[in-house]
Design a protein around this motif. Structure first.
Motif, PDB file in Angstrom:
ATOM      1  N   UNK A   1      40.066  34.938  38.339  1.00  0.00           N
ATOM      2  CA  UNK A   1      39.970  33.688  39.108  1.00  0.00           C
ATOM      3  C   UNK A   1      41.063  33.615  40.177  1.00  0.00           C
ATOM      4  N   UNK A   2      42.256  34.059  39.792  1.00  0.00           N
ATOM      5  CA  UNK A   2      43.404  33.941  40.691  1.00  0.00           C
ATOM      6  C   UNK A   2      43.311  34.872  41.901  1.00  0.00           C
ATOM      7  N   UNK A   3      42.388  35.863  41.827  1.00  0.00           N
ATOM      8  CA  UNK A   3      42.246  36.800  42.953  1.00  0.00           C
ATOM      9  C   UNK A   3      41.536  36.156  44.142  1.00  0.00           C
ATOM     10  N   UNK A   4      40.663  35.184  43.849  1.00  0.00           N
ATOM     11  CA  UNK A   4      39.806  34.624  44.902  1.00  0.00           C
ATOM     12  C   UNK A   4      40.542  33.494  45.612  1.00  0.00           C
ATOM     13  N   UNK A   5      40.958  33.780  46.839  1.00  0.00           N
ATOM     14  CA  UNK A   5      41.672  32.772  47.612  1.00  0.00           C
ATOM     15  C   UNK A   5      40.699  31.802  48.259  1.00  0.00           C
ATOM     16  N   UNK A   6      39.578  32.345  48.781  1.00  0.00           N
ATOM     17  CA  UNK A   6      38.645  31.482  49.514  1.00  0.00           C
ATOM     18  C   UNK A   6      37.244  32.059  49.448  1.00  0.00           C
ATOM     19  N   UNK A   7      36.258  31.163  49.441  1.00  0.00           N
ATOM     20  CA  UNK A   7      34.850  31.552  49.457  1.00  0.00           C
ATOM     21  C   UNK A   7      34.265  31.245  50.834  1.00  0.00           C
ATOM     22  N   UNK A   8      33.359  32.113  51.287  1.00  0.00           N
ATOM     23  CA  UNK A   8      32.766  31.969  52.619  1.00  0.00           C
ATOM     24  C   UNK A   8      31.249  32.097  52.511  1.00  0.00           C
ATOM     25  N   UNK A   9      30.549  31.489  53.476  1.00  0.00           N
ATOM     26  CA  UNK A   9      29.130  31.781  53.624  1.00  0.00           C
ATOM     27  C   UNK A   9      29.008  33.045  54.468  1.00  0.00           C
ATOM     28  N   UNK A  10      27.828  33.667  54.473  1.00  0.00           N
ATOM     29  CA  UNK A  10      27.634  34.885  55.268  1.00  0.00           C
ATOM     30  C   UNK A  10      27.918  34.623  56.745  1.00  0.00           C
ATOM     31  N   UNK A  11      27.546  33.427  57.229  1.00  0.00           N
ATOM     32  CA  UNK A  11      27.774  33.091  58.645  1.00  0.00           C
ATOM     33  C   UNK A  11      29.262  33.023  58.998  1.00  0.00           C
ATOM     34  N   UNK A  12      30.106  32.881  57.993  1.00  0.00           N
ATOM     35  CA  UNK A  12      31.558  32.788  58.246  1.00  0.00           C
ATOM     36  C   UNK A  12      32.242  34.156  58.136  1.00  0.00           C
ATOM     37  N   UNK A  13      31.477  35.227  58.210  1.00  0.00           N
ATOM     38  CA  UNK A  13      32.026  36.552  57.924  1.00  0.00           C
ATOM     39  C   UNK A  13      33.203  36.911  58.832  1.00  0.00           C
ATOM     40  N   UNK A  14      33.108  36.579  60.118  1.00  0.00           N
ATOM     41  CA  UNK A  14      34.205  36.960  61.019  1.00  0.00           C
ATOM     42  C   UNK A  14      35.459  36.128  60.769  1.00  0.00           C
ATOM     43  N   UNK A  15      35.260  34.888  60.341  1.00  0.00           N
ATOM     44  CA  UNK A  15      36.399  34.049  59.949  1.00  0.00           C
ATOM     45  C   UNK A  15      37.073  34.659  58.714  1.00  0.00           C
TER      46      UNK A  15
END
Ligand SMILES: [Zn+2]
Ligand SMILES: [Zn+2]
Length: 369
Positions: free
Chosen positions: A336-350
Protein backbone atom coordinates in the motif's frame (compact mmCIF):
# COMPACT_ATOMS: atom_id res chain seq x y z
CA UNK A 1 -12.40 -5.48 -30.41
CA UNK A 2 -11.59 -1.84 -29.66
CA UNK A 3 -9.33 -0.74 -26.83
CA UNK A 4 -7.94 2.56 -25.57
CA UNK A 5 -4.19 2.62 -25.17
CA UNK A 6 -1.28 4.98 -24.55
CA UNK A 7 1.10 4.74 -27.49
CA UNK A 8 4.60 6.10 -28.07
CA UNK A 9 5.14 6.92 -31.75
CA UNK A 10 8.68 8.33 -31.80
CA UNK A 11 11.60 8.76 -29.40
CA UNK A 12 11.18 11.90 -27.33
CA UNK A 13 7.44 12.30 -27.91
CA UNK A 14 4.71 12.21 -25.28
CA UNK A 15 2.35 9.26 -24.84
CA UNK A 16 -0.74 9.55 -27.03
CA UNK A 17 -3.97 7.93 -25.84
CA UNK A 18 -5.83 6.54 -28.85
CA UNK A 19 -8.28 3.85 -29.86
CA UNK A 20 -6.77 0.69 -31.34
CA UNK A 21 -8.06 -2.60 -32.68
CA UNK A 22 -7.04 -5.65 -30.66
CA UNK A 23 -6.83 -9.06 -32.35
CA UNK A 24 -8.41 -12.20 -30.93
CA UNK A 25 -5.99 -14.43 -28.96
CA UNK A 26 -4.19 -17.19 -30.88
CA UNK A 27 -4.05 -20.83 -29.74
CA UNK A 28 -1.56 -20.20 -26.91
CA UNK A 29 -2.64 -16.66 -26.12
CA UNK A 30 -4.98 -14.99 -23.67
CA UNK A 31 -6.89 -11.71 -23.66
CA UNK A 32 -6.56 -9.79 -20.43
CA UNK A 33 -8.90 -7.04 -19.25
CA UNK A 34 -6.18 -4.87 -17.75
CA UNK A 35 -7.29 -3.39 -14.44
CA UNK A 36 -4.14 -1.58 -13.28
CA UNK A 37 -0.64 -0.84 -14.50
CA UNK A 38 2.28 0.55 -12.55
CA UNK A 39 4.42 3.30 -14.04
CA UNK A 40 7.79 1.61 -14.14
CA UNK A 41 10.76 3.68 -15.21
CA UNK A 42 11.58 1.11 -17.90
CA UNK A 43 8.66 2.38 -20.02
CA UNK A 44 10.31 5.77 -20.00
CA UNK A 45 13.54 4.25 -21.32
CA UNK A 46 11.61 3.37 -24.49
CA UNK A 47 10.58 7.03 -24.79
CA UNK A 48 14.13 8.34 -24.29
CA UNK A 49 15.59 5.69 -26.58
CA UNK A 50 17.87 4.26 -23.85
CA UNK A 51 16.15 0.96 -24.62
CA UNK A 52 15.80 0.69 -28.38
CA UNK A 53 12.49 -0.80 -29.48
CA UNK A 54 10.39 -0.84 -32.65
CA UNK A 55 7.85 1.99 -32.63
CA UNK A 56 4.95 2.67 -32.46
CA UNK A 57 4.32 0.71 -29.31
CA UNK A 58 1.70 0.53 -26.57
CA UNK A 59 3.41 1.21 -23.23
CA UNK A 60 3.26 -0.62 -19.95
CA UNK A 61 4.50 -3.97 -18.66
CA UNK A 62 3.71 -3.88 -14.91
CA UNK A 63 0.12 -5.05 -15.08
CA UNK A 64 -2.66 -6.99 -13.45
CA UNK A 65 -6.09 -7.88 -14.74
CA UNK A 66 -8.68 -10.55 -15.47
CA UNK A 67 -8.44 -13.23 -18.15
CA UNK A 68 -11.34 -12.65 -20.53
CA UNK A 69 -10.66 -15.13 -23.33
CA UNK A 70 -8.19 -17.97 -23.91
CA UNK A 71 -6.91 -19.73 -27.02
CA UNK A 72 -7.68 -23.40 -27.67
CA UNK A 73 -4.33 -24.67 -26.33
CA UNK A 74 -4.04 -22.53 -23.20
CA UNK A 75 -3.60 -24.55 -20.00
CA UNK A 76 -1.86 -22.17 -17.58
CA UNK A 77 -4.86 -19.93 -16.82
CA UNK A 78 -8.64 -19.90 -17.31
CA UNK A 79 -11.27 -17.28 -18.13
CA UNK A 80 -11.97 -15.32 -14.96
CA UNK A 81 -8.56 -15.82 -13.40
CA UNK A 82 -6.85 -12.80 -11.91
CA UNK A 83 -3.36 -12.58 -13.39
CA UNK A 84 -0.21 -10.51 -13.34
CA UNK A 85 1.72 -9.92 -16.56
CA UNK A 86 5.31 -11.12 -16.90
CA UNK A 87 7.59 -8.85 -18.91
CA UNK A 88 9.84 -11.83 -19.55
CA UNK A 89 8.07 -15.07 -20.43
CA UNK A 90 8.51 -17.99 -18.06
CA UNK A 91 8.33 -21.01 -20.35
CA UNK A 92 9.55 -23.49 -17.75
CA UNK A 93 11.11 -25.61 -20.49
CA UNK A 94 14.20 -23.84 -21.82
CA UNK A 95 17.66 -24.45 -20.39
CA UNK A 96 17.56 -21.37 -18.17
CA UNK A 97 14.05 -21.96 -16.82
CA UNK A 98 15.05 -25.57 -16.14
CA UNK A 99 18.03 -24.28 -14.15
CA UNK A 100 15.77 -22.07 -12.02
CA UNK A 101 16.50 -18.85 -13.89
CA UNK A 102 13.17 -17.81 -15.38
CA UNK A 103 14.46 -14.24 -15.41
CA UNK A 104 16.59 -15.07 -18.45
CA UNK A 105 14.14 -17.43 -20.18
CA UNK A 106 15.17 -17.94 -23.80
CA UNK A 107 11.71 -16.81 -24.89
CA UNK A 108 12.64 -13.29 -23.81
CA UNK A 109 14.47 -12.92 -27.12
CA UNK A 110 12.86 -10.54 -29.59
CA UNK A 111 10.67 -8.64 -27.14
CA UNK A 112 12.03 -5.33 -28.46
CA UNK A 113 9.82 -5.93 -31.52
CA UNK A 114 6.68 -5.67 -29.38
CA UNK A 115 5.06 -8.32 -31.54
CA UNK A 116 3.52 -11.54 -30.23
CA UNK A 117 5.66 -14.62 -29.70
CA UNK A 118 4.64 -15.78 -33.20
CA UNK A 119 5.90 -12.51 -34.68
CA UNK A 120 2.44 -11.11 -35.39
CA UNK A 121 1.12 -7.82 -33.99
CA UNK A 122 -1.80 -7.76 -31.57
CA UNK A 123 -2.70 -4.07 -31.93
CA UNK A 124 -3.58 -2.11 -35.10
CA UNK A 125 -4.35 1.57 -35.52
CA UNK A 126 -7.27 3.04 -37.49
CA UNK A 127 -5.24 2.77 -40.71
CA UNK A 128 -4.58 -0.92 -40.10
CA UNK A 129 -0.94 -0.29 -39.24
CA UNK A 130 0.67 -2.70 -36.74
CA UNK A 131 1.33 -1.34 -33.25
CA UNK A 132 3.56 -3.28 -30.85
CA UNK A 133 3.25 -3.72 -27.11
CA UNK A 134 6.07 -3.08 -24.66
CA UNK A 135 7.72 -6.43 -23.83
CA UNK A 136 4.98 -8.06 -25.95
CA UNK A 137 2.38 -6.77 -23.45
CA UNK A 138 1.17 -3.16 -23.43
CA UNK A 139 -0.49 -2.74 -20.04
CA UNK A 140 -1.25 0.93 -20.80
CA UNK A 141 -4.13 -0.53 -22.81
CA UNK A 142 -7.56 -1.38 -21.38
CA UNK A 143 -7.18 -4.81 -22.95
CA UNK A 144 -4.18 -6.77 -24.25
CA UNK A 145 -3.40 -10.14 -25.80
CA UNK A 146 -0.28 -12.03 -24.77
CA UNK A 147 1.16 -15.54 -24.67
CA UNK A 148 0.03 -17.61 -21.68
CA UNK A 149 3.67 -17.90 -20.55
CA UNK A 150 3.58 -14.15 -19.84
CA UNK A 151 0.92 -14.63 -17.16
CA UNK A 152 0.87 -15.82 -13.59
CA UNK A 153 -2.33 -16.49 -11.64
CA UNK A 154 -2.97 -14.25 -8.65
CA UNK A 155 -5.00 -14.65 -5.48
CA UNK A 156 -8.32 -12.84 -5.93
CA UNK A 157 -8.33 -10.94 -2.66
CA UNK A 158 -5.54 -8.50 -3.50
CA UNK A 159 -6.47 -5.21 -5.21
CA UNK A 160 -5.22 -5.02 -8.81
CA UNK A 161 -3.51 -1.69 -8.20
CA UNK A 162 -1.26 -3.39 -5.64
CA UNK A 163 -0.94 -6.76 -7.37
CA UNK A 164 0.34 -5.13 -10.56
CA UNK A 165 3.38 -3.80 -8.69
CA UNK A 166 4.48 -7.34 -7.90
CA UNK A 167 4.80 -8.08 -11.61
CA UNK A 168 7.84 -5.82 -11.98
CA UNK A 169 8.96 -3.30 -9.35
CA UNK A 170 8.44 -5.41 -6.24
CA UNK A 171 9.94 -8.60 -7.70
CA UNK A 172 12.82 -6.67 -9.25
CA UNK A 173 13.74 -4.68 -6.15
CA UNK A 174 13.11 -7.34 -3.52
CA UNK A 175 14.92 -9.92 -5.64
CA UNK A 176 17.90 -7.63 -6.23
CA UNK A 177 18.57 -7.70 -2.50
CA UNK A 178 17.73 -11.28 -1.54
CA UNK A 179 19.24 -12.77 -4.72
CA UNK A 180 22.01 -10.18 -4.92
CA UNK A 181 23.82 -11.53 -1.90
CA UNK A 182 22.57 -9.57 1.13
CA UNK A 183 23.27 -11.59 4.29
CA UNK A 184 22.37 -11.23 7.97
CA UNK A 185 24.28 -8.41 9.62
CA UNK A 186 25.25 -6.70 6.36
CA UNK A 187 25.58 -2.99 5.74
CA UNK A 188 23.68 -2.32 2.51
CA UNK A 189 23.59 0.77 0.33
CA UNK A 190 20.55 1.33 -1.93
CA UNK A 191 20.98 4.06 -4.56
CA UNK A 192 17.66 5.59 -5.60
CA UNK A 193 14.29 5.30 -3.84
CA UNK A 194 11.68 4.67 -6.51
CA UNK A 195 9.38 1.70 -6.95
CA UNK A 196 12.34 -0.64 -7.32
CA UNK A 197 14.60 0.92 -4.67
CA UNK A 198 11.86 0.86 -2.02
CA UNK A 199 11.59 -2.89 -2.58
CA UNK A 200 15.34 -3.37 -2.53
CA UNK A 201 15.18 -1.82 0.93
CA UNK A 202 12.40 -4.25 1.95
CA UNK A 203 14.39 -7.16 0.51
CA UNK A 204 17.57 -6.15 2.30
CA UNK A 205 15.72 -6.03 5.63
CA UNK A 206 14.20 -9.46 4.97
CA UNK A 207 17.63 -10.85 4.10
CA UNK A 208 18.83 -9.72 7.51
CA UNK A 209 20.77 -6.52 6.85
CA UNK A 210 21.60 -4.60 10.01
CA UNK A 211 21.88 -1.26 8.22
CA UNK A 212 20.16 -0.21 5.01
CA UNK A 213 21.44 3.18 3.89
CA UNK A 214 19.44 4.88 1.15
CA UNK A 215 21.04 7.42 -1.16
CA UNK A 216 18.29 9.62 -2.65
CA UNK A 217 18.76 13.20 -3.86
CA UNK A 218 15.03 13.99 -3.38
CA UNK A 219 15.15 14.60 0.36
CA UNK A 220 11.35 14.52 0.66
CA UNK A 221 11.64 10.74 0.14
CA UNK A 222 13.99 10.18 3.09
CA UNK A 223 11.18 9.64 5.59
CA UNK A 224 9.49 7.24 3.15
CA UNK A 225 12.72 5.24 2.91
CA UNK A 226 12.41 4.52 6.62
CA UNK A 227 8.83 3.27 6.17
CA UNK A 228 10.26 0.44 4.04
CA UNK A 229 13.03 -0.36 6.50
CA UNK A 230 15.91 1.97 5.71
CA UNK A 231 17.93 2.80 8.80
CA UNK A 232 19.17 6.10 7.36
CA UNK A 233 19.00 8.17 4.19
CA UNK A 234 21.37 10.69 2.62
CA UNK A 235 21.30 12.84 -0.51
CA UNK A 236 24.62 11.50 -1.86
CA UNK A 237 27.36 8.95 -1.19
CA UNK A 238 29.80 11.69 -0.03
CA UNK A 239 27.15 12.82 2.50
CA UNK A 240 26.93 9.22 3.78
CA UNK A 241 30.66 8.44 3.67
CA UNK A 242 31.54 9.17 7.30
CA UNK A 243 28.57 7.06 8.45
CA UNK A 244 29.59 4.21 6.12
CA UNK A 245 33.17 4.41 7.43
CA UNK A 246 31.87 4.34 11.00
CA UNK A 247 29.62 1.31 10.39
CA UNK A 248 32.19 -0.70 8.42
CA UNK A 249 35.43 0.21 10.15
CA UNK A 250 36.39 2.09 7.00
CA UNK A 251 36.07 -1.01 4.83
CA UNK A 252 32.99 -0.13 2.76
CA UNK A 253 29.52 -1.63 2.50
CA UNK A 254 28.80 -5.33 1.97
CA UNK A 255 26.32 -4.79 -0.86
CA UNK A 256 25.50 -1.71 -2.95
CA UNK A 257 22.29 -1.96 -5.03
CA UNK A 258 21.84 0.51 -7.89
CA UNK A 259 18.15 1.31 -8.45
CA UNK A 260 18.35 4.88 -9.81
CA UNK A 261 15.93 5.91 -12.55
CA UNK A 262 18.65 6.08 -15.18
CA UNK A 263 22.18 4.84 -14.62
CA UNK A 264 25.50 5.97 -16.10
CA UNK A 265 29.09 4.85 -15.73
CA UNK A 266 29.90 7.41 -13.04
CA UNK A 267 27.07 6.21 -10.78
CA UNK A 268 28.23 2.60 -11.20
CA UNK A 269 31.82 3.61 -10.43
CA UNK A 270 30.77 5.47 -7.27
CA UNK A 271 28.69 2.51 -6.07
CA UNK A 272 31.47 0.02 -6.82
CA UNK A 273 34.00 2.09 -4.86
CA UNK A 274 31.61 2.23 -1.88
CA UNK A 275 31.68 -1.59 -1.67
CA UNK A 276 34.21 -3.16 0.67
CA UNK A 277 36.40 -6.27 0.31
CA UNK A 278 34.53 -9.31 -1.01
CA UNK A 279 31.45 -7.12 -1.31
CA UNK A 280 28.99 -6.99 -4.20
CA UNK A 281 27.80 -4.20 -6.43
CA UNK A 282 24.35 -5.10 -7.80
CA UNK A 283 23.19 -3.31 -10.95
CA UNK A 284 19.44 -3.15 -11.57
CA UNK A 285 19.02 0.18 -13.37
CA UNK A 286 18.95 0.74 -17.12
CA UNK A 287 21.27 3.10 -18.98
CA UNK A 288 22.54 3.52 -22.51
CA UNK A 289 23.63 0.23 -24.10
CA UNK A 290 27.00 1.73 -25.07
CA UNK A 291 27.63 3.31 -21.65
CA UNK A 292 31.13 2.67 -20.32
CA UNK A 293 31.65 1.65 -16.70
CA UNK A 294 34.41 3.40 -14.79
CA UNK A 295 35.67 0.87 -12.27
CA UNK A 296 39.30 0.16 -11.40
CA UNK A 297 40.53 -3.31 -12.42
CA UNK A 298 42.78 -3.27 -9.35
CA UNK A 299 39.90 -2.34 -7.05
CA UNK A 300 38.01 -5.28 -8.58
CA UNK A 301 40.81 -7.84 -8.22
CA UNK A 302 42.79 -6.80 -5.17
CA UNK A 303 39.70 -6.61 -3.00
CA UNK A 304 37.94 -9.65 -4.51
CA UNK A 305 34.82 -7.66 -5.26
CA UNK A 306 31.77 -8.93 -7.13
CA UNK A 307 29.77 -7.16 -9.80
CA UNK A 308 26.31 -8.65 -10.29
CA UNK A 309 23.79 -7.78 -12.98
CA UNK A 310 20.20 -8.43 -12.00
CA UNK A 311 17.28 -8.98 -14.37
CA UNK A 312 13.75 -9.23 -12.92
CA UNK A 313 15.40 -9.38 -9.49
CA UNK A 314 16.86 -12.71 -10.62
CA UNK A 315 13.47 -14.10 -9.59
CA UNK A 316 11.41 -16.99 -10.84
CA UNK A 317 8.20 -15.01 -11.26
CA UNK A 318 5.95 -18.07 -11.49
CA UNK A 319 6.87 -18.90 -7.91
CA UNK A 320 8.04 -15.57 -6.55
CA UNK A 321 5.15 -13.25 -7.49
CA UNK A 322 2.56 -15.39 -5.62
CA UNK A 323 5.01 -15.67 -2.72
CA UNK A 324 5.49 -11.89 -2.53
CA UNK A 325 1.72 -11.39 -2.52
CA UNK A 326 1.36 -13.97 0.24
CA UNK A 327 3.91 -11.98 2.24
CA UNK A 328 1.75 -8.89 1.71
CA UNK A 329 -1.28 -10.75 3.07
CA UNK A 330 0.79 -12.01 5.99
CA UNK A 331 1.80 -8.42 6.77
CA UNK A 332 5.51 -8.85 6.15
CA UNK A 333 5.72 -6.94 2.84
CA UNK A 334 4.47 -3.41 2.30
CA UNK A 335 2.57 -2.68 -0.93
CA UNK A 336 0.00 0.00 0.00
CA UNK A 337 2.79 2.39 0.95
CA UNK A 338 4.37 2.05 -2.52
CA UNK A 339 1.45 3.72 -4.31
CA UNK A 340 1.84 7.47 -4.11
CA UNK A 341 -0.86 8.39 -6.62
CA UNK A 342 -3.43 6.82 -8.93
CA UNK A 343 -4.07 8.11 -12.45
CA UNK A 344 -6.55 7.53 -15.24
CA UNK A 345 -5.13 6.47 -18.62
CA UNK A 346 -5.78 10.00 -19.94
CA UNK A 347 -3.45 11.36 -17.23
CA UNK A 348 -0.51 9.26 -18.42
CA UNK A 349 1.76 12.18 -19.30
CA UNK A 350 1.04 13.84 -15.96
CA UNK A 351 2.00 10.57 -14.29
CA UNK A 352 5.28 10.44 -16.19
CA UNK A 353 6.03 14.07 -15.25
CA UNK A 354 5.42 13.22 -11.57
CA UNK A 355 7.83 10.28 -11.88
CA UNK A 356 10.52 12.51 -13.39
CA UNK A 357 10.05 15.10 -10.67
CA UNK A 358 10.54 12.45 -7.97
CA UNK A 359 7.05 13.02 -6.57
CA UNK A 360 6.12 9.33 -6.60
CA UNK A 361 7.40 6.11 -5.16
CA UNK A 362 5.07 4.48 -7.65
CA UNK A 363 2.27 5.95 -9.73
CA UNK A 364 -0.42 3.50 -10.87
CA UNK A 365 -2.76 3.80 -13.84
CA UNK A 366 -6.17 2.43 -12.86
CA UNK A 367 -8.05 1.51 -16.03
CA UNK A 368 -11.69 2.53 -16.40
CA UNK A 369 -14.03 -0.06 -17.92
ZN1 LIG B 1 9.44 -2.52 -14.94
ZN1 LIG C 1 12.24 -20.52 -20.45
Amino acid sequence: MKTNAAVIHAVGEEWKVQELDLDEPGDNEVRIKVMASGLCHSDDHFVTGDLAVDLPMVGGHEGAGIVEAVGSKVTKVQVGDHVATLFIPACGQCEYCARGMQYICNNGAGMETGMGMDGNPHFHDADGRAVGGVTRLGTFSNYLVCHEMQTVKLPEDIPFELACLASCGVATGFGAAVNGGVKPGDVVLVLGLGGVGANAVQGAKHAGADHVIVIEPVEAKHDQAKVFGATEAYASIPDAQSRIDHLTNGQGVDVAIITVGRVDGDIIGDAFRAVGKAGTCVLVSVGQAAEGISISPQDFTNFAKHFQGVMYGNCNPTADIPKLLKMYKDGTLKLDELVTRRYSLDQINEAVADMHAGRNIRGVVVHEH
